[in-house]
Scaffold this motif. Structure first.
Motif, mmCIF file in Angstrom:
data_model
loop_
_atom_site.group_PDB
_atom_site.id
_atom_site.type_symbol
_atom_site.label_atom_id
_atom_site.label_comp_id
_atom_site.label_asym_id
_atom_site.label_seq_id
_atom_site.Cartn_x
_atom_site.Cartn_y
_atom_site.Cartn_z
ATOM 1 N N MET A 102 6.732 -3.204 -9.642
ATOM 2 C CA MET A 102 5.623 -3.111 -8.696
ATOM 3 C C MET A 102 4.415 -3.967 -9.097
ATOM 4 S SD MET A 102 6.735 -1.391 -6.236
ATOM 5 C CE MET A 102 5.216 -1.174 -5.312
ATOM 6 N N GLN A 103 4.279 -4.263 -10.378
ATOM 7 C CA GLN A 103 3.095 -4.994 -10.864
ATOM 8 C C GLN A 103 2.799 -6.248 -10.040
ATOM 9 O OE1 GLN A 103 1.002 -4.053 -13.493
ATOM 10 N NE2 GLN A 103 -0.307 -5.805 -13.121
ATOM 11 N N PRO A 104 3.740 -7.184 -9.889
ATOM 12 C CA PRO A 104 3.386 -8.389 -9.114
ATOM 13 C C PRO A 104 3.141 -8.102 -7.632
ATOM 14 C CG PRO A 104 5.707 -8.431 -9.767
ATOM 15 C CD PRO A 104 5.093 -7.249 -10.446
ATOM 16 N N LYS A 105 3.771 -7.064 -7.094
ATOM 17 C CA LYS A 105 3.584 -6.728 -5.683
ATOM 18 C C LYS A 105 2.199 -6.132 -5.418
ATOM 19 C CE LYS A 105 8.461 -5.830 -4.919
ATOM 20 N NZ LYS A 105 9.458 -4.857 -4.506
ATOM 21 N N CYS A 106 1.657 -5.468 -6.432
ATOM 22 C CA CYS A 106 0.354 -4.791 -6.261
ATOM 23 C C CYS A 106 -0.800 -5.666 -6.716
ATOM 24 C CB CYS A 106 0.344 -3.487 -7.054
ATOM 25 S SG CYS A 106 1.543 -2.274 -6.458
ATOM 26 N N ASP A 107 -0.508 -6.765 -7.403
ATOM 27 C CA ASP A 107 -1.552 -7.582 -8.001
ATOM 28 C C ASP A 107 -1.975 -8.722 -7.072
ATOM 29 O OD1 ASP A 107 -3.382 -8.372 -9.833
ATOM 30 O OD2 ASP A 107 -1.957 -9.362 -11.146
ATOM 31 N N VAL A 108 -2.551 -8.342 -5.930
ATOM 32 C CA VAL A 108 -2.937 -9.338 -4.930
ATOM 33 C C VAL A 108 -4.274 -10.003 -5.214
ATOM 34 C CG1 VAL A 108 -1.586 -8.237 -3.115
ATOM 35 C CG2 VAL A 108 -3.969 -7.581 -3.434
ATOM 36 N N PHE A 109 -5.001 -9.512 -6.202
ATOM 37 C CA PHE A 109 -6.345 -10.032 -6.457
ATOM 38 C C PHE A 109 -6.385 -11.068 -7.567
ATOM 39 C CE2 PHE A 109 -6.706 -5.677 -4.867
ATOM 40 C CZ PHE A 109 -7.328 -5.952 -3.672
ATOM 41 N N GLY A 110 -5.227 -11.371 -8.150
ATOM 42 C CA GLY A 110 -5.188 -12.387 -9.193
ATOM 43 C C GLY A 110 -5.559 -11.824 -10.544
ATOM 44 N N GLY A 120 -1.278 0.364 -4.354
ATOM 45 C CA GLY A 120 0.011 -0.155 -3.924
ATOM 46 C C GLY A 120 1.200 0.712 -4.296
ATOM 47 N N LEU A 121 1.010 1.618 -5.235
ATOM 48 C CA LEU A 121 2.124 2.426 -5.730
ATOM 49 C C LEU A 121 2.514 3.530 -4.758
ATOM 50 C CD1 LEU A 121 1.064 2.872 -9.459
ATOM 51 C CD2 LEU A 121 2.717 1.230 -8.508
ATOM 52 N N GLY A 122 3.819 3.809 -4.716
ATOM 53 C CA GLY A 122 4.307 4.954 -3.967
ATOM 54 C C GLY A 122 3.924 6.246 -4.680
ATOM 55 N N ASP A 123 4.108 7.356 -4.009
ATOM 56 C CA ASP A 123 3.700 8.656 -4.549
ATOM 57 C C ASP A 123 4.362 8.988 -5.882
ATOM 58 O OD1 ASP A 123 2.062 9.011 -2.348
ATOM 59 O OD2 ASP A 123 3.489 10.282 -1.283
ATOM 60 N N GLU A 124 5.656 8.727 -6.020
ATOM 61 C CA GLU A 124 6.355 9.072 -7.257
ATOM 62 C C GLU A 124 5.857 8.242 -8.427
ATOM 63 O OE1 GLU A 124 10.560 8.863 -6.585
ATOM 64 O OE2 GLU A 124 10.580 10.778 -5.530
ATOM 65 N N ASP A 125 5.657 6.952 -8.210
ATOM 66 C CA ASP A 125 5.139 6.092 -9.278
ATOM 67 C C ASP A 125 3.729 6.515 -9.675
ATOM 68 O OD1 ASP A 125 7.475 4.578 -9.315
ATOM 69 O OD2 ASP A 125 6.669 3.032 -7.982
ATOM 70 N N VAL A 154 -5.346 1.088 8.370
ATOM 71 C CA VAL A 154 -3.928 0.746 8.492
ATOM 72 C C VAL A 154 -3.395 1.343 9.785
ATOM 73 C CG1 VAL A 154 -1.623 1.040 7.482
ATOM 74 C CG2 VAL A 154 -3.586 0.623 6.000
ATOM 75 N N LEU A 155 -2.670 0.511 10.535
ATOM 76 C CA LEU A 155 -2.066 0.948 11.784
ATOM 77 C C LEU A 155 -0.804 0.126 12.009
ATOM 78 C CD1 LEU A 155 -2.390 2.719 14.384
ATOM 79 C CD2 LEU A 155 -3.598 0.764 15.382
ATOM 80 N N GLU A 156 0.310 0.821 12.240
ATOM 81 C CA GLU A 156 1.577 0.170 12.583
ATOM 82 C C GLU A 156 1.935 -0.968 11.626
ATOM 83 O OE1 GLU A 156 1.213 -0.849 16.719
ATOM 84 O OE2 GLU A 156 1.168 1.257 17.330
ATOM 85 N N GLY A 157 1.858 -0.683 10.329
ATOM 86 C CA GLY A 157 2.284 -1.653 9.324
ATOM 87 C C GLY A 157 1.330 -2.799 9.083
ATOM 88 N N LEU A 210 0.855 -1.190 0.000
ATOM 89 C CA LEU A 210 0.000 0.000 0.000
ATOM 90 C C LEU A 210 0.887 1.235 0.000
ATOM 91 C CD1 LEU A 210 -2.802 -0.926 2.545
ATOM 92 C CD2 LEU A 210 -3.133 -0.265 0.160
ATOM 93 N N SER A 211 0.654 2.134 -0.917
ATOM 94 C CA SER A 211 1.435 3.381 -1.027
ATOM 95 C C SER A 211 2.936 3.114 -1.053
ATOM 96 C CB SER A 211 1.080 4.336 0.112
ATOM 97 O OG SER A 211 -0.302 4.633 0.076
ATOM 98 N N GLY A 212 3.326 2.032 -1.725
ATOM 99 C CA GLY A 212 4.729 1.690 -1.874
ATOM 100 C C GLY A 212 5.344 0.982 -0.685
ATOM 101 N N GLU A 213 4.570 0.756 0.364
ATOM 102 C CA GLU A 213 5.080 0.120 1.587
ATOM 103 C C GLU A 213 4.433 -1.249 1.790
ATOM 104 O OE1 GLU A 213 7.395 1.613 3.541
ATOM 105 O OE2 GLU A 213 7.411 3.358 2.204
ATOM 106 N N ARG A 214 5.198 -2.169 2.354
ATOM 107 C CA ARG A 214 4.646 -3.489 2.665
ATOM 108 C C ARG A 214 3.874 -3.405 3.977
ATOM 109 N NH1 ARG A 214 4.091 -6.602 -1.416
ATOM 110 N NH2 ARG A 214 4.663 -8.553 -0.495
ATOM 111 N N VAL A 215 2.688 -3.987 3.970
ATOM 112 C CA VAL A 215 1.882 -4.105 5.187
ATOM 113 C C VAL A 215 1.437 -5.556 5.298
ATOM 114 C CG1 VAL A 215 1.065 -1.700 5.125
ATOM 115 C CG2 VAL A 215 -0.308 -3.493 4.043
#
Length: 161
Positions: A151-159, A104-109, A29-32, A11-16
């Motif tokens: 980032m594509q595979p990291k953000c594609d959690v829904f299949g 899932g993307l960070g701000d710059e992306d 979202v709270l504390e990762g 989420l937003s470029g960070e792993r949670v």
């Protein structure tokens, strides 16, 4: 996705990590950790999808407005869709579509992605003028574009579809 506690999401470029909270009205979202109300696989998937959808909209709309002011452009409607194959698209009418996976993307992306789609308001192809526009407004766009493929595979959690 199996939607188990501890599952990693971006989420937003960070792993949670996914966590369950019986009292969670809406996911938060709270504390990762992304807390959602437990339920069946489809219920949890639906809750996470809705959270990604809302997060994408809440981040994309202000970015589009900012870039439009900077560039003197206008757009039609902005839609958030459950698209798997593309991050975003721009219609000839100026309507913008963004994948809910953009959450899932960070701000710059995400800023690059918005600029890329707004470039299509001026250049409706990927030719030399399109690239010159990106060079002018975001000189490091090539780096960001390459990062989207990471980032594509990291953000594609829904299949896929």
């Amino acid at each position: 996705a199996s939607w188990q506690s501890g599952m990693e999401l971006t989420l937003s470029g960070e792993r949670v990590r996914l966590a369950f909270d019986e009292q969670a009205g809406k996911p938060y979202v709270l504390e990762g950790k992304l807390f959602v109300q437990p339920g069946s696989r489809d219920e949890v998937s639906g809750r996470v999808k809705r959270y990604f959808h809302d997060t994408t909209r809440n981040r994309v709309v202000p970015l589009v407005a900012w870039w439009c002011r900077e560039l003197g452009l206008t757009v039609g409607r902005i839609a958030i869709r459950d698209s798997h194959r593309v991050w975003a698209s721009c219609s000839r009418k100026g309507n913008l579509n963004f994948s809910l996976r953009c959450a899932g993307l960070g701000d710059e992306d995400l800023s690059y992605l918005v600029l890329h789609e707004l470039d299509h308001r001026v250049n409706f192809n990927h030719g030399s003028q399109f690239h010159a526009f990106l060079d002018r407004h975001m000189p490091d766009w090539r780096l960001r574009e390459r990062h989207l493929s990471v980032m594509q595979p990291k953000c594609d959690v829904f299949g896929g579809r």
